[in-house]
Design an enzyme around this catalytic site. Sequence first.
Site, PDB file in Angstrom:
ATOM      1  N   SER A 166       0.814  -1.213   0.000  1.00  0.00           N
ATOM      2  CA  SER A 166       0.000   0.000   0.000  1.00  0.00           C
ATOM      3  C   SER A 166       0.848   1.264   0.000  1.00  0.00           C
ATOM      4  O   SER A 166       0.334   2.367  -0.181  1.00  0.00           O
ATOM      5  CB  SER A 166      -0.927   0.026   1.219  1.00  0.00           C
ATOM      6  OG  SER A 166      -0.170   0.274   2.390  1.00  0.00           O
TER       7      SER A 166
ATOM      8  N   LYS B 211       2.282   3.694   7.660  1.00  0.00           N
ATOM      9  CA  LYS B 211       1.376   4.547   6.891  1.00  0.00           C
ATOM     10  C   LYS B 211       1.878   5.974   6.961  1.00  0.00           C
ATOM     11  O   LYS B 211       2.725   6.324   7.789  1.00  0.00           O
ATOM     12  CB  LYS B 211      -0.061   4.522   7.485  1.00  0.00           C
ATOM     13  CG  LYS B 211      -0.850   3.262   7.185  1.00  0.00           C
ATOM     14  CD  LYS B 211      -1.436   3.280   5.777  1.00  0.00           C
ATOM     15  CE  LYS B 211      -2.258   2.052   5.488  1.00  0.00           C
ATOM     16  NZ  LYS B 211      -1.606   1.049   4.672  1.00  0.00           N
TER      17      LYS B 211
END
Lengths: 137, 423
Positions: free
Chosen positions: A49, A86
């Site tokens: 991701s 993230k």
Amino acid sequence: MNIIPIKAQAGITGFESPASEYQTLPMSLDEILIDHPTATFVGLAVGDSMTSHGIFDGDVLIVDRAARQANMDIIVATLNGVFMCKLYDRQKQCLLSGSDIYKTYQLKEGDEFLEEGIVIRSVRNHRQSTKLAKCLR
Amino acid sequence: MFALVDVNSMYASCEKIFDPLARRTGVIVLSNNDGCVVAMCKLAKAKLGNVKFQPYFKISKQVEASGVIVRSSNYELYSDLSASIMDILSRYSPEQHIYSIDESFLRFQTQPKENWWHLGKEIRRVIWQEVRLPVCVGMGPTATLAKAANHFAKKNRDTGGVCVIDKQNIMAALQGMAIEDVWGIGSRLGKKLRVMAIDDAWKLSQQPAKLMRQQFSVNIERTVRELQGESCLAWDEVRSPKQQIFSTRAFGEKVTDYASLEQSLVMHGEKVAKKARKQGSLIKMMVAFAHSSPFSDGQIYRRNIHHGFFDATADSRDLAIAASAAAKQIYRPGVLFHKSGVGAIELVDGAMYQQDMFSAQGRDPRVMAALDTINQRFGPDSLSLAAKGIQGKWQMRREMKSPNYTSSWLDMVRINCSNIITK
């Protein structure tokens, strides 16, 4: 800068080259990869991701707990019992991937969230490392 | 001013750093040899009561029911984290003495910018930020008082983990310390002192030092003087009650050559062996380490090399050989070494240690070397004492060891870069 040349081995087995003592580079990669040795740990990125930020599945993340914080840092955190990586929007308190496929996660009450450190550098494997290949599942 | 900094429930706290689940469930840590509980975190204590030093098999059902996670000791992990803490502490004072894997004294010759309490809070904050281990800081005009302050900080949560002993609070701090807990007084001496109505540290501090010397020993006199604020213990004399032995020293002049580094490590190894023999212990695992002072950019070159002994030993030759081998791995040309040392981080009681056929008198060192090589190639405990028996339960012990997050690439913590899993 001092570069000590590593003598090439002749390929004839049986006699160890005297240069074989220098198995590692005299220039240490630690010097450029690590800012705060006592506050740094490494981790293995699992998943894709974060590819738009140059972090791919199987890369090694260098995580610094003492790095100065800024908004939109790439962080490693434990969220609800799992280590994850993230983009951290500190102001809006949400976690992003920088890709449309992966949703933005809004931190809320009841989430167990602890920032573990900031990803300052990572090791991008353009060719797979056989040693690390053993880690990959 | 002296400070004693130590980690709260070190082994258990270490296990939580890379294992978020353990933070939720609580964790206990077992010794590898005895299968006894050697550490518990606060949460585990709340769930199980204080079961420290109990054999695991006795409480295993209770532990399983509680959900508390069980781990075998992971000395490499603890020792790496300890090295980071000791490095951090060395920033605060050049006079530092490491006493065990989780305790260090510091000595300050100059006042800090703010007050001592703020310095203690900063140490606590920085260690938490950089290593994620909780510590308590005790400070006082003597080492014994620093230890008492540390004890007070641990027992009283409202101190915020830091206690500085001064004239105002010394009585309260020492009154809260049972006589057996005073450094240098054990349970045996404690009993004798209680008979004399000396049941806490304060009462002991009020005794005339010379009288204590007559009635007991010069060591007790020193303890009393220290409690009274007179620093009289030499660094080398103080012994950690914990189960580790360390010998470290800073070099007078920075060391750059291999021979000097090797020599210093061998010397430390021999010192540690001697201390082990003196207390009747054998060494199962040692760590040899050395580091440079910080470069202009703040970087430090640091290496710790662990060596496990198949056959626990307190023989100086064994330690010397291991230290010498470690020196080869630690040394790097161009580094100015500032400090070196050796620590015995896993000790076993010499009296209780089983000898087996390989360790009979006149043992052949080649046999030891062969065993060490076999265990290194095929994994620890590939070859072990038949006398231990095939203990089915104990096969689990190795599986309960957490990964070597800090010392093995294969054991790196996995970091999820996929979608976030919601609760």
